[in-house]
Motif scaffolding. Structure first.
Motif, short mmCIF file in Angstrom:
data_model
loop_
_atom_site.label_atom_id
_atom_site.label_comp_id
_atom_site.label_asym_id
_atom_site.label_seq_id
_atom_site.Cartn_x
_atom_site.Cartn_y
_atom_site.Cartn_z
N THR A 167 7.49 32.96 110.34
CA THR A 167 6.96 32.31 109.14
C THR A 167 5.44 32.28 109.16
O THR A 167 4.79 32.42 108.12
N PHE A 168 4.87 32.11 110.37
CA PHE A 168 3.42 32.09 110.54
C PHE A 168 3.03 33.02 111.68
O PHE A 168 3.80 33.22 112.62
N MET A 169 1.80 33.57 111.59
CA MET A 169 1.26 34.39 112.67
C MET A 169 0.01 33.70 113.20
O MET A 169 -0.91 33.41 112.44
N TYR A 170 0.01 33.44 114.50
CA TYR A 170 -1.15 32.77 115.09
C TYR A 170 -2.36 33.69 115.08
O TYR A 170 -2.26 34.89 115.35
N PHE A 171 -3.52 33.12 114.75
CA PHE A 171 -4.77 33.86 114.75
C PHE A 171 -5.83 33.00 115.45
O PHE A 171 -5.90 31.80 115.20
N GLN A 208 2.87 38.65 103.50
CA GLN A 208 3.50 37.39 103.15
C GLN A 208 3.49 36.39 104.30
O GLN A 208 3.87 35.23 104.12
N ILE A 209 3.07 36.81 105.49
CA ILE A 209 3.03 35.92 106.65
C ILE A 209 1.62 35.34 106.75
O ILE A 209 0.67 36.07 107.01
N PRO A 210 1.44 34.02 106.58
CA PRO A 210 0.11 33.43 106.68
C PRO A 210 -0.39 33.44 108.13
O PRO A 210 0.40 33.36 109.08
N PHE A 211 -1.70 33.55 108.28
CA PHE A 211 -2.32 33.34 109.59
C PHE A 211 -2.46 31.83 109.82
O PHE A 211 -2.80 31.08 108.90
N MET A 212 -2.20 31.41 111.04
CA MET A 212 -2.34 30.01 111.42
C MET A 212 -3.44 29.90 112.48
O MET A 212 -3.34 30.52 113.54
N MET A 260 -2.70 34.25 102.91
CA MET A 260 -3.10 32.86 103.15
C MET A 260 -3.48 32.66 104.61
O MET A 260 -2.85 33.23 105.52
N VAL A 261 -4.52 31.88 104.84
CA VAL A 261 -4.93 31.46 106.18
C VAL A 261 -4.88 29.94 106.19
O VAL A 261 -5.46 29.29 105.32
N MET A 262 -4.19 29.37 107.17
CA MET A 262 -4.03 27.92 107.27
C MET A 262 -4.71 27.41 108.52
O MET A 262 -4.66 28.04 109.57
N MET A 263 -5.34 26.24 108.39
CA MET A 263 -6.00 25.60 109.52
C MET A 263 -5.25 24.33 109.90
O MET A 263 -4.89 23.53 109.03
N THR A 264 -5.04 24.12 111.19
CA THR A 264 -4.42 22.88 111.66
C THR A 264 -5.48 21.89 112.12
O THR A 264 -5.16 20.77 112.50
N GLN A 265 -6.75 22.29 112.11
CA GLN A 265 -7.84 21.45 112.61
C GLN A 265 -8.58 20.80 111.45
O GLN A 265 -8.63 21.35 110.35
N PRO A 266 -9.20 19.63 111.67
CA PRO A 266 -9.94 18.95 110.59
C PRO A 266 -11.37 19.46 110.45
O PRO A 266 -12.18 18.80 109.80
N GLU A 267 -11.71 20.61 111.06
CA GLU A 267 -13.07 21.10 110.99
C GLU A 267 -13.40 21.72 109.64
O GLU A 267 -14.52 22.15 109.40
N CYS A 268 -12.42 21.82 108.74
CA CYS A 268 -12.64 22.45 107.44
C CYS A 268 -12.98 21.37 106.41
O CYS A 268 -12.65 20.20 106.56
N GLU A 269 -13.60 21.79 105.36
CA GLU A 269 -13.93 20.89 104.25
C GLU A 269 -13.49 21.56 102.95
O GLU A 269 -13.86 22.70 102.67
N ALA A 270 -12.70 20.85 102.17
CA ALA A 270 -12.24 21.40 100.90
C ALA A 270 -13.41 21.48 99.93
O ALA A 270 -14.29 20.62 99.93
N VAL A 271 -13.41 22.53 99.11
CA VAL A 271 -14.48 22.70 98.11
C VAL A 271 -13.84 22.93 96.74
O VAL A 271 -12.66 23.22 96.63
#
Length: 252
Positions: free
Chosen positions: A5-9, A188-192, A241-252
């Motif tokens: 479902t996800f591919m680690y990056f 179709q596989i998001p990077f995580m 799609m690229v998904m982050m599990t860390q809070p280092e991102c900021e939505a814009v």
């Protein structure tokens, strides 16, 4: 294994993947078998077998050690890494020095990507070994202090060299993996991304993030993201799609 479902990056070695990732989340297997890890690995239909790719990497590293200057190795590789197409040292050397071209462009592209990812996996193996050595040194340091019978509050006063911490994001160059992984992982596989240091690098680059339906920051790997990261990209990004599990991102 079936498509995850996800591919680690970006890391390829199972030992560098943090625990607690969504299931099923896999790491990309460049065709090199490893034992002793529970992390799922997904292997595309690579042109090289495990034995072949290991021999190719060994030959590449041997030639790299023999090259007097980086330019010498670059000259040997003028035909491109995609021309590594057999598992014999003689033919590999012939290709490095400009031998017969690969007839199938798509197979040549897959060869190039597999060699690139296998080289990266080899570097990651070295980092894993360094981390294991650090762990042994840290344990020995603690045991040595404890054997002195010093009170816990006084342990820090002992003059014992600290063990430097190896961090994959500092030791390894993940930027060159972006186009290669994007080219072989189904779109179709998001990077995580779960490495905090890598997530910070994406944030500091100004990558635009939004809050996704999974409660994580997401972006799409398009031309805007590639320009923000400043990475060299071969071909066009997939838009995955690229998904982050860390809070280092900021939505814009």
């Amino acid at each position: 294994m079936h498509q995850p479902t996800f591919m680690y990056f970006p890391w390829l070695h199972p030992a560098l993947v943090p625990s607690g990732l969504p299931v099923p989340c896999a790491v990309l297997d460049p065709g090199i078998a490893v034992q002793g890890y529970d992390v799922p690995r997904w292997r595309p239909q690579w042109p090289y077998t495990d034995d072949q790719i290991r021999r190719i990497i060994a030959e590449f590293l041997r030639q790299a050690s023999e090259a007097a200057r980086p330019a010498d190795l670059a000259a040997r590789m003028a035909a491109g890494a995609e021309d590594f197409y057999t598992d014999t040292a003689l033919d590999i050397r012939s290709q490095l020095t400009g031998g017969a071209p690969v007839q199938d462009p798509e197979q040549g592209r897959l060869r190039q990507i597999q060699v690139l990812l296998a080289l990266e996996f080899t570097r990651e193996e070295a980092v894993v070994d360094l981390i294991a050595e650090q762990t042994r040194l840290a344990q020995a340091r603690h045991q040595w202090k404890a054997s002195l019978g010093v009170e816990a509050d006084d342990l820090m006063s002992l003059e014992v060299p600290e063990v430097d911490v190896v961090r994959p994001a500092q030791e390894l160059d993940w930027q060159q993996l972006l186009w290669a992984m994007d080219a072989v992982v189904p779109v179709q596989i998001p990077f995580m991304v779960a490495d905090a240091a890598v997530a910070t690098q994406w944030r500091e680059a100004g990558v635009p993030w939004t809050m996704g339906e999974h409660g994580r920051f997401v972006c799409h790997l398009d031309d805007t993201v590639v320009r923000a990261l400043g990475v060299a990209f071969r071909g066009s990004p997939s838009g995955r799609m690229v998904m982050m599990t860390q809070p280092e991102c900021e939505a814009v």
